[in-house]
Scaffold this motif. Structure first.
Motif, short mmCIF file in Angstrom:
data_model
loop_
_atom_site.label_atom_id
_atom_site.label_comp_id
_atom_site.label_asym_id
_atom_site.label_seq_id
_atom_site.Cartn_x
_atom_site.Cartn_y
_atom_site.Cartn_z
N TYR A 255 0.80 -1.22 0.00
CA TYR A 255 0.00 0.00 0.00
C TYR A 255 0.84 1.28 0.00
CZ TYR A 255 -4.63 -2.11 0.63
OH TYR A 255 -5.81 -2.79 0.44
N HIS A 256 2.14 1.18 0.24
CA HIS A 256 2.98 2.38 0.23
C HIS A 256 3.53 2.69 -1.17
CE1 HIS A 256 6.01 -0.76 0.33
NE2 HIS A 256 6.92 0.12 0.00
N THR A 257 3.24 1.85 -2.15
CA THR A 257 3.87 2.01 -3.46
C THR A 257 3.09 2.87 -4.45
OG1 THR A 257 2.91 -0.10 -4.19
CG2 THR A 257 5.10 -0.17 -3.21
N PRO A 258 1.74 2.88 -4.46
CA PRO A 258 1.05 3.64 -5.51
C PRO A 258 0.97 5.13 -5.18
CG PRO A 258 -0.56 2.58 -4.12
CD PRO A 258 0.79 2.14 -3.62
N ARG A 259 0.35 5.90 -6.06
CA ARG A 259 0.04 7.30 -5.77
C ARG A 259 -0.77 7.36 -4.49
NH1 ARG A 259 2.93 11.03 -8.24
NH2 ARG A 259 1.25 12.49 -7.69
N ILE A 260 -0.63 8.47 -3.75
CA ILE A 260 -1.23 8.52 -2.42
C ILE A 260 -2.75 8.47 -2.48
CG2 ILE A 260 -1.39 11.03 -2.18
CD1 ILE A 260 -0.18 8.48 0.47
N VAL A 261 -3.35 9.01 -3.54
CA VAL A 261 -4.80 8.95 -3.63
C VAL A 261 -5.26 7.52 -3.86
CG1 VAL A 261 -4.87 9.42 -6.13
CG2 VAL A 261 -6.82 10.03 -4.69
N VAL A 262 -4.47 6.73 -4.56
CA VAL A 262 -4.79 5.31 -4.75
C VAL A 262 -4.65 4.56 -3.43
CG1 VAL A 262 -4.11 3.18 -5.93
CG2 VAL A 262 -4.14 5.35 -7.18
N ALA A 263 -3.58 4.84 -2.70
CA ALA A 263 -3.40 4.22 -1.38
C ALA A 263 -4.55 4.59 -0.45
CB ALA A 263 -2.07 4.65 -0.78
N ALA A 264 -5.05 5.84 -0.55
CA ALA A 264 -6.18 6.26 0.28
C ALA A 264 -7.43 5.45 -0.04
CB ALA A 264 -6.43 7.75 0.09
N LEU A 265 -7.68 5.23 -1.32
CA LEU A 265 -8.82 4.40 -1.72
C LEU A 265 -8.68 2.98 -1.19
CD1 LEU A 265 -9.35 5.50 -5.42
CD2 LEU A 265 -11.10 5.55 -3.64
N PHE A 266 -7.50 2.42 -1.35
CA PHE A 266 -7.27 1.06 -0.89
C PHE A 266 -7.43 0.95 0.63
CE2 PHE A 266 -4.42 -0.63 -4.58
CZ PHE A 266 -5.41 -0.27 -5.47
N GLY A 267 -6.79 1.87 1.35
CA GLY A 267 -6.86 1.82 2.81
C GLY A 267 -8.27 2.02 3.33
N GLY A 268 -9.04 2.86 2.65
CA GLY A 268 -10.39 3.11 3.11
C GLY A 268 -11.38 2.04 2.72
N LEU A 269 -11.20 1.42 1.55
CA LEU A 269 -12.27 0.58 1.00
C LEU A 269 -11.97 -0.91 0.93
CD1 LEU A 269 -13.56 2.80 -1.95
CD2 LEU A 269 -14.43 2.64 0.38
N LEU A 270 -10.80 -1.29 0.42
CA LEU A 270 -10.63 -2.69 0.01
C LEU A 270 -10.68 -3.66 1.18
CD1 LEU A 270 -8.10 -2.61 -2.96
CD2 LEU A 270 -10.56 -2.19 -2.89
N THR A 271 -10.01 -3.32 2.27
CA THR A 271 -10.06 -4.24 3.42
C THR A 271 -11.46 -4.30 4.02
OG1 THR A 271 -9.28 -2.42 4.82
CG2 THR A 271 -7.62 -3.97 4.02
N LYS A 272 -12.25 -3.24 3.85
CA LYS A 272 -13.61 -3.24 4.40
C LYS A 272 -14.52 -4.19 3.64
CE LYS A 272 -11.86 -0.10 6.93
NZ LYS A 272 -10.63 0.16 6.17
N VAL A 273 -14.23 -4.41 2.35
CA VAL A 273 -15.00 -5.41 1.62
C VAL A 273 -14.76 -6.79 2.22
CG1 VAL A 273 -15.47 -6.41 -0.65
CG2 VAL A 273 -14.91 -3.98 -0.46
N GLY A 274 -13.52 -7.05 2.62
CA GLY A 274 -13.20 -8.33 3.25
C GLY A 274 -13.93 -8.53 4.57
N VAL A 275 -13.93 -7.49 5.43
CA VAL A 275 -14.62 -7.65 6.72
C VAL A 275 -16.13 -7.65 6.54
CG1 VAL A 275 -12.72 -6.72 8.09
CG2 VAL A 275 -14.46 -5.17 7.21
N TYR A 276 -16.64 -6.94 5.52
CA TYR A 276 -18.07 -7.02 5.22
C TYR A 276 -18.45 -8.46 4.86
CZ TYR A 276 -22.17 -7.20 2.25
OH TYR A 276 -23.35 -7.58 1.68
N ALA A 277 -17.68 -9.08 3.97
CA ALA A 277 -17.97 -10.46 3.57
C ALA A 277 -17.92 -11.39 4.77
CB ALA A 277 -16.99 -10.90 2.49
N LEU A 278 -16.96 -11.15 5.68
CA LEU A 278 -16.86 -11.96 6.89
C LEU A 278 -18.12 -11.82 7.74
CD1 LEU A 278 -14.95 -13.76 8.63
CD2 LEU A 278 -14.21 -11.66 9.76
N MET A 279 -18.59 -10.58 7.91
CA MET A 279 -19.81 -10.37 8.70
C MET A 279 -21.02 -11.00 8.03
SD MET A 279 -19.56 -6.53 10.36
CE MET A 279 -18.88 -5.65 8.96
#
Length: 526
Positions: A255-279
């Motif tokens: 997550y430290h490698t892309p443009r910062i706006v891309v990292a912001a999207l990833f940090g805010g959204l992608l892991t939440k899809v995983g925990v949503y699916a878990l719930m």
């Protein structure tokens, strides 16, 4: 030879015969909008000056649609639309309930913030190589995952968001980005494969992939099918997606490698899809198995949040620090799933909503600190408070919210989770939540003192030049960051609505009767 018949065929047992209500189209409108806009942006990919004029109004429309969807679900309860007019469980259903609508609305807000920030953060080369089309496709995948009522379709939307995230991750084609993308791809492909295997087992056991149908059959198969094995497989797959311990190491490595706006999207959204699916899977579909595996989930949650906080404390690179803060937050969400009950799951949902906004804001703040200070490293940063007092004020709010300190939005989910853990006697899990919060406070306080408060260190003789060119500020950067900060403040001071909605969403997961009835309004064939 059989004679031809002119008798009418009754299709009402297999197909939806009534016309679809206009309001029901809300459940698929976000995906249709995002995919359509992505296609339009690809058609005008060489006309870079049009990208912002197309993407930003499209993201505003996404927020409005998601807001209307949330309003309808909050007022009328869950509702379903089935593709191809085939009645479920044969047709692929999209079902909006409070959990999915809440996360979709929060995701739309941060996507709009990222889209505006990208107007200045993404250069002409990044736009030409597809930043905005990939962003539209990413939001189609994220929103589709939150709103689908079919577990195989959930896998499909995972694939949609993964494909777009690969493109965003290597936007720029720098060596560091390719290296981060390789680690990201390998772990996510392993997780996706495990998910697909679990989906195959689901179909073999239940003969259906409709989640409402699975929910009403699960109890009947409890003693005759290997549901514990299936649940463990789902947990492992979703833990990889969410970057939970022990499969969390890929996130700070990529997550430290892309443009910062891309990292912001990833940090805010992608892991939440995983925990949503878990719930969705463990709380709604397999609650008995979740109860049996609750200790395993709790141990993983505690280790995730503590390791994440320790990792943030050990970093000198701001982007890596933000990655470990994301991991610590995932541990808190998993703790709520492990605790269970309306209070525990409600705390997990509330924390996920807070984390979507807070982690996006944290990454954007990191980008502003690097722009102002000319570096990602704490060793060379300093003096940002005097240079840009507004950035220091934003950092104060974001750091307090991330650590769960009053009076900002991160406080309330921590309180709910602590109470839920103490109510079931899990004092050690409560201690882990508090220790993680304390360590994260130290890590973020260290960043504030070194990067914002102290004077900028004098460069050492022979030191390499700064790694980030200092460019002038612009409203495209300050507006989205200010908007996210205001959300953190507002929901910290007025938490009643998100608290009520998150508890209602947890109650609908624990008792999915309304969800099932929205899919099978007349009962349907068992």
């Amino acid at each position: 030879m059989a004679a031809p018949t002119t008798a009418p065929i009754d299709l009402s047992a297999a197909m939806v015969m009534a016309p679809t209500a206009i309001a029901d189209w809300l459940v698929i409108a976000p995906m249709v909008l995002m995919i359509s806009l992505g296609a339009v942006l690809m058609m005008v990919r060489h006309k870079l000056h049009l990208h912002g004029w197309i993407a930003i109004p499209g993201l505003v429309a996404l927020v409005i649609i998601d807001g209307l969807l949330l309003w309808r679900v909050a007022v009328d309860g869950p509702f379903t639309m089935t593709a191809g007019r085939w009645l479920p469980p044969f047709g692929i259903s999209f079902t909006a309930d409070l959990l999915g609508a809440l996360l979709a609305f929060a995701s739309g807000l941060v996507a709009l913030a990222a889209g505006i920030y990208g107007l200045r953060d993404i250069n002409a080369t990044g736009r030409r190589y597809g930043f905005y089309p990939f962003l539209m496709l990413l939001m189609a995948g994220v929103t589709g995952a939150f709103l689908t009522g079919d577990i195989f379709n959930l896998y499909v939307w995972f694939e949609v968001l993964l494909i777009s995230s690969f493109g965003l991750l290597i936007l720029g084609s720098e060596r560091q980005q390719v290296d981060g993308a390789l680690k990201y791809a390998i772990l996510n492909l392993i997780g996706t494969t495990l998910f697909l295997i679990a989906v195959g087992y689901v179909y073999a056991i239940f003969g259906t992939l409709n989640m409402a149908d699975i929910a009403r059959q699960a109890d009947a198969h409890a003693g005759t099918a290997p549901l514990m094995t299936l649940s463990t497989l789902f947990i492992l797959a979703f833990a990889m997606k969410a970057a939970a311990f022990p499969v969390n190491f890929w996130l700070p490595a990529s997550y430290h490698t892309p443009r910062i706006v891309v990292a912001a999207l990833f940090g805010g959204l992608l892991t939440k899809v995983g925990v949503y699916a878990l719930m969705r899977v463990m709380v709604m579909l397999f609650p008995l198995q979740r109860e049996e595996l609750s200790l395993l989930l709790a141990i993983s949650a505690a280790l995730t949040m503590v390791i994440g906080a320790l990792g943030a404390l050990a970093q000198s690179d701001l982007r890596r620090m933000a990655g470990f803060a994301v991991i610590a937050g995932i541990g808190n969400v998993m703790a709520g799933v492990a605790i269970g009950g309306i209070l525990g799951v409600g705390g997990a949902i509330l924390y996920a909503l807070h984390s979507i906004v807070a982690m996006t804001a944290l990454y954007l703040l990191v980008g502003e600190a690097a722009r102002l200070g000319g570096s990602w490293s704490l060793q060379t940063l300093g003096g940002i408070y005097r240079q840009a007092p507004w950035a220091a004020a934003a950092a104060f709010v974001i750091f307090f919210a991330t650590a769960g300190l009053p009076p900002f939005s991160g406080l309330w989910p921590k309180i709910v989770l602590l109470k839920a853990a103490l109510d079931i006697g899990a004092w050690w899990l409560s201690a882990a939540i508090l220790v993680s919060a304390f360590l994260l406070t130290l890590a973020l306080g260290r960043i504030f003192l070194l990067a914002f408060w102290r004077p900028r260190p004098a460069p050492e003789a022979g030191a390499a030049p700064v790694s980030i060119p200092v460019s002038p500020g612009a409203w495209e950067r300050s507006l989205p960051l200010a908007g996210l900060v205001l959300l953190l403040v507002f929901f910290g001071l007025f938490p009643e609505v998100p608290l009520r909605l998150s508890q209602a969403a947890a109650a609908s997961l624990a008792d999915p009767t309304a969800y099932i009835q929205s899919v099978f309004p007349t009962g349907g064939a068992e």
